[in-house]
Design an enzyme around this catalytic site. Structure first.
Site, PDB file in Angstrom:
ATOM      1  N   GLU A   1      -5.340  -6.304   3.394  1.00 17.44           N
ATOM      2  CA  GLU A   1      -6.391  -7.199   2.866  1.00 17.44           C
ATOM      3  C   GLU A   1      -7.635  -7.326   3.744  1.00 17.44           C
ATOM      4  O   GLU A   1      -8.156  -8.426   3.949  1.00 17.44           O
ATOM      5  CB  GLU A   1      -5.789  -8.593   2.607  1.00 17.44           C
TER       6      GLU A   1
ATOM      7  N   GLU B   1       3.470  -4.628  -4.515  1.00 14.76           N
ATOM      8  CA  GLU B   1       3.834  -6.043  -4.670  1.00 14.76           C
ATOM      9  C   GLU B   1       3.728  -6.480  -6.132  1.00 14.76           C
ATOM     10  O   GLU B   1       3.166  -7.522  -6.459  1.00 14.76           O
ATOM     11  CB  GLU B   1       2.920  -6.922  -3.798  1.00 14.76           C
TER      12      GLU B   1
HETATM   13  C1  GLA Z   1      -0.075 -10.841  -0.195  1.00 21.93           C
HETATM   14  C2  GLA Z   1       0.765 -10.321   0.951  1.00 21.93           C
HETATM   15  C3  GLA Z   1       2.225 -10.486   0.690  1.00 21.93           C
HETATM   16  C4  GLA Z   1       2.548 -11.828   0.123  1.00 21.93           C
HETATM   17  C5  GLA Z   1       1.728 -12.048  -1.111  1.00 21.93           C
HETATM   18  C6  GLA Z   1       2.017 -13.330  -1.839  1.00 21.93           C
HETATM   19  O1  GLA Z   1      -0.111 -10.030  -1.260  1.00 21.93           O
HETATM   20  O2  GLA Z   1       0.506  -8.990   1.252  1.00 21.93           O
HETATM   21  O3  GLA Z   1       2.926 -10.302   1.883  1.00 21.93           O
HETATM   22  O4  GLA Z   1       2.267 -12.810   1.075  1.00 21.93           O
HETATM   23  O5  GLA Z   1       0.379 -12.042  -0.711  1.00 21.93           O
HETATM   24  O6  GLA Z   1       2.771 -14.205  -1.163  1.00 21.93           O
END
Ligand code: GLA
Length: 430
Positions: free
Chosen positions: A233, A344
């Site tokens: 991020e 994710e």
């Molecule tokens: C981001 C992070 C994850 C998790 C998600 C939601 O996407 O990369 O590790 O923390 O947020 O919790």
């Protein structure tokens, strides 16, 4: 029943086979993309540049699609109480993973479910800096360039994976979030107004942190981790940086400077095991500005041989992004000759009504059709799809407002979403 999701949702499921052909052509002519990563083992006869031949390949697609029998796993489950193994179903395309927490593994039922469905794991929190860094031990050691780590929380998950032959994604090394501020301050002070260390000291801390974690994991659990999310991020174009870098509440950027991302990848390359792949991971990777900034960032890292893939987190909504926007982004990243992993995946279904959950199944199915098509046609080297959590009740999406986004309910029963991700013929596409 459900609202339109993506570009082709109005199609009847029996047209699914034709859909694959149609989508290939549509992507080629509407989006005008060519190129992809490594060649694919599944359909060896595919051309490297699908845009050139998709039309003339229609016949091959049709022939090939004959082997692609849709299955009715839902009926099988109702009749015999049996579920297939999700990762087995996709074994020729990519691994299928789930994010887990330590407490999930204390539950016998959850352990069984994980082992019966997935072949890849990600720690939900246990490998993040705020779980790994040990402030007491760091203060005792008194080494300004070397914070002490302790991976006892991650150990529970890493050893479970090792004992059961599962592979893991290492998530995550360098991130603005879930990384304590004291890691960046003089004397590891947690005082509100503590000054930051110099760039030079922070780079030493960064190298030692990456080195210690990688060496510990690779020594204790050799062969378990196959991919590292080296930086998470780092891009947020809305904050106004010319390269789209995240600059607010971003201590790595503020203390080290713009090149912290490249330095992190250099250290990761230096200490990673040979077979481990290095990823840049982010959310909203399909949004126009973000896509462009991430693309440029990765292009620079790729030129220097520092990166192997992009992680598209994919915390998505019921009707955003559209399937075509998502496919476009996957193809665009793949153009760089890197792997794409869906790291994710969850879909924010806001109610638990039968209708909403059926729509969720449709949305998962549509998503998997896209990924399946992109991989099979060599548009992108997609190597993993990971769902962010095992059961609805434990999803992070519930932190603020209720959500039922995952494949299994709190009783470990498979939901429509589970059959959707299997591309079950019983899950409608409209
Ligand atoms: C981001 C992070 C994850 C998790 C998600 C939601 O996407 O990369 O590790 O923390 O947020 O919790």
């Amino acid at each position: 029943m459900s609202k339109k999701v993506g570009m082709d949702i109005g199609m009847h499921q029996s047209n699914l086979k034709k859909y694959w052909i149609g989508t290939g052509m549509m992507l080629t002519f509407v989006l005008g993309f060519a190129g992809c990563g490594k060649s694919n083992e599944i359909i060896k006869s595919r051309p490297k540049d699908p845009s050139a031949k998709v039309m003339s390949e229609t016949k091959i697609e049709e022939e090939k699609s004959e082997d692609r029998e849709e299955k009715n796993y839902m009926a099988m489950y109702k009749e015999e109480g049996k579920l297939p193994n999700l990762s087995e179903v996709y074994k020729d395309l990519f691994s299928v993973g789930v994010a887990v927490a330590r407490q999930d593994l204390r539950d016998e039922g959850k352990r069984k479910l994980i082992l019966s469905q997935f072949n890849s794991l990600t720690c939900e929190n246990e490998m993040k800096a705020d779980s790994v860094l040990d402030r007491q031990a760091t203060l005792l050691s008194g080494d300004e360039g070397h914070a002490v780590i302790n991976m006892f929380k991650a150990d529970d998950i890493l050893s479970f994976a090792q004992q059961n032959g599962l592979k893991m994604r290492g998530h995550t090394l360098v991130w603005h979030n879930q990384t304590p501020k004291w890691f960046f301050t003089v004397g590891y002070s947690d005082a509100e107004d503590a000054p930051f260390v110099s760039r030079e000291v922070m780079l030493v801390r960064m190298e030692n942190y990456i080195k210690d974690e990688m060496e510990y994991v690779n020594r204790t659990y050799p062969g378990v981790i196959y991919a590292w999310d080296v930086v998470n991020e780092a891009i947020e174009p809305s904050q106004g940086h010319e390269k789209g870098l995240r600059i607010e509440k971003a201590y790595w950027y503020q203390v080290v400077g713009e090149d912290y991302i490249e330095r992190a990848f250099e250290f990761a390359r230096k200490y990673a095991a040979k077979e481990q792949e290095l990823f840049y991971n982010d959310y909203n990777t399909y949004e126009k500005d973000k896509l462009l900034a991430i693309y440029n960032l990765i292009a620079g890292l790729k030129k220097k041989g520092l990166i192997d893939g992009v992680g598209m987190q994919s915390h998505i909504q019921m009707s955003y992004p559209t399937a075509s926007d998502y496919e476009y982004a996957v193809k665009k990243y793949a153009e760089l000759g890197i792997q794409v992993q869906v790291t994710e995946l969850d879909i924010d279904a806001k109610t638990n009504t039968k209708e909403e959950q059926e729509k969720l199944g449709t949305r998962y199915k549509r998503m998997m059709i896209s990924l399946n098509m992109l991989k099979q046609n060599n548009f992108a080297d997609i190597t993993n799809v990971t769902v962010w959590g095992l059961t609805d009740d434990r999803s992070w999406l519930n932190n603020e407002t209720p959500s039922w986004p995952l494949l299994f309910d709190a009783k470990l029963e498979p939901k429509a979403a589970y059959f959707g991700i299997l591309q079950d013929e019983a899950v409608p596409l409209y």
